[in-house]
Design an enzyme around this catalytic site. Structure first.
Site, PDB file in Angstrom:
ATOM      1  N   CYS A  51      49.323 -11.863  -9.126  1.00  0.00           N
ATOM      2  CA  CYS A  51      49.628 -11.757 -10.557  1.00  0.00           C
ATOM      3  C   CYS A  51      48.537 -12.451 -11.381  1.00  0.00           C
ATOM      4  O   CYS A  51      47.421 -11.979 -11.434  1.00  0.00           O
ATOM      5  CB  CYS A  51      51.035 -12.320 -10.811  1.00  0.00           C
ATOM      6  SG  CYS A  51      51.692 -11.839 -12.412  1.00  0.00           S
ATOM      7  N   HIS A 101      54.698  -9.602  -6.631  1.00  0.00           N
ATOM      8  CA  HIS A 101      54.904 -10.958  -6.117  1.00  0.00           C
ATOM      9  C   HIS A 101      55.512 -10.946  -4.711  1.00  0.00           C
ATOM     10  O   HIS A 101      56.744 -10.957  -4.577  1.00  0.00           O
ATOM     11  CB  HIS A 101      55.864 -11.709  -7.043  1.00  0.00           C
ATOM     12  CG  HIS A 101      55.246 -12.120  -8.331  1.00  0.00           C
ATOM     13  ND1 HIS A 101      54.557 -13.298  -8.484  1.00  0.00           N
ATOM     14  CD2 HIS A 101      55.205 -11.505  -9.538  1.00  0.00           C
ATOM     15  CE1 HIS A 101      54.119 -13.401  -9.731  1.00  0.00           C
ATOM     16  NE2 HIS A 101      54.499 -12.326 -10.394  1.00  0.00           N
ATOM     17  N   GLU A 155      55.698 -13.427  -2.742  1.00  0.00           N
ATOM     18  CA  GLU A 155      56.403 -14.702  -2.531  1.00  0.00           C
ATOM     19  C   GLU A 155      57.812 -14.676  -3.121  1.00  0.00           C
ATOM     20  O   GLU A 155      58.654 -15.491  -2.768  1.00  0.00           O
ATOM     21  CB  GLU A 155      55.577 -15.877  -3.096  1.00  0.00           C
ATOM     22  CG  GLU A 155      55.684 -16.121  -4.588  1.00  0.00           C
ATOM     23  CD  GLU A 155      54.926 -15.121  -5.455  1.00  0.00           C
ATOM     24  OE1 GLU A 155      54.475 -14.075  -4.947  1.00  0.00           O
ATOM     25  OE2 GLU A 155      54.808 -15.381  -6.672  1.00  0.00           O
TER      26      GLU A 155
END
Lengths: 79, 217
Positions: free
Chosen positions: B86, B194, B196
């Site tokens: 990002c 994302h 994560e």
């Protein structure tokens, strides 16, 4: 010495903000608006008295930080 | 695998990245402040999501000129793996480790929702835990994720198999539906989604876990 740097999206690069501004103006009844491009203005004060040296320094600042050469053009104005 | 996460003022996914990396690697991950001039010895550097420096000037512009980034660029050139997620992807294009730029979303809105991605290449240390063509779900959360590059650059990225992920439901106007790209040496990956935030079932998905597992393997 005062200087002004104008940073604009390069021709051919999508400028959704400029497009939205043009649409909003048309929505307000400003029918003559055909297009708008949105950029930014950065005003600087330099401890420099030689215009040529100032211009060279400003060009370096634009290349290294103020503009992204992949998508933006810049213009330098020295007062 | 030794990994570090860089923390810029305004990073907000740094701890999520640390949690995902520690779960995959089974060892502590160091956080490195942007003002440090030197990285500790590491195999992987993560540039996390967030709004470094409040997105002043351009997203990633200030962060890419911060002291630690000079050492990150040097490390990348030595072959250390660098993952930019990002805002981290924006930092990677701003510092020149990846080509192109990330512009304001074509729809002008901040987009925060799960997207569907396709794995375009498994020829990288980041994606070799997936199957080519695998379809993944991961969240995006950005205002400036609209990937732009010159036609010659886009052709080169495709020709060299450097497009890691494409959107199947392009949320931001990215050219070629590009969601993530690799550098020439394939040790630097930038991606807007994302992983994560999709690395644990309690977060709502696990499709990102294979990326961290592959890096830790």
């Amino acid at each position: 010495m005062k200087a002004r740097v104008l940073v604009m999206p390069r021709a051919g690069v999508l400028d959704p903000q400029g497009k939205a501004v043009a649409q909003a103006l048309a929505g307000l009844g400003f029918e003559s608006v055909e297009a708008a491009r949105q950029g930014k203005v950065i005003e600087l004060e330099l401890a420099e008295t030689d215009p040529a040296a100032a211009e060279a320094a400003l060009a370096a600042m634009c290349e290294r930080l103020l503009a992204n050469p992949v998508v933006e053009d810049y213009t330098i104005e020295i007062a | 695998m030794k990994a570090v996460v860089i923390v810029f003022p305004g990073s907000n996914c740094d701890r999520d990245a640390k949690v995902a990396l520690e779960a995959a690697a089974g060892r502590p991950v160091a956080m490195v402040w942007h003002g440090d001039s030197e990285l500790p010895p590491t195999d992987l550097v993560v540039l996390p999501g967030g709004f470094s420096y409040g997105d002043y000037l351009r997203p990633g512009a200030m962060a890419s000129r911060s002291p630690v980034m000079q050492d990150v660029v040097r490390a990348a050139k030595r072959g250390v793996r660098v993952l930019g997620i990002c805002n981290g992807f924006q930092v990677l294009t701003e510092c020149g480790l990846l080509p192109g730029a990330l512009l304001r979303n074509a729809g002008l809105r901040f987009v925060c929702r799960p997207v569907t991605l396709r794995v375009e290449t498994v020829r990288s240390p980041f994606t070799n835990g997936y199957r080519r063509g695998a379809v993944l779900q991961m969240p995006v959360a950005h205002h400036d994720g609209n990937y732009f590059a010159e036609p010659a650059t886009l052709e080169r990225l495709a020709g060299e198999d450097r497009i890691a992920f494409r959107y199947m439901d392009n949320p931001n106007g990215s050219l070629g539906d590009i969601a993530g790209i690799l550098n020439e040496r394939r040790n630097v990956l930038g991606m807007m989604p994302h992983p994560e935030r999709a690395a644990d079932a309690v977060l709502g998905g696990t499709d990102g876990r294979a990326l961290f597992d592959a890096l830790a393997a």
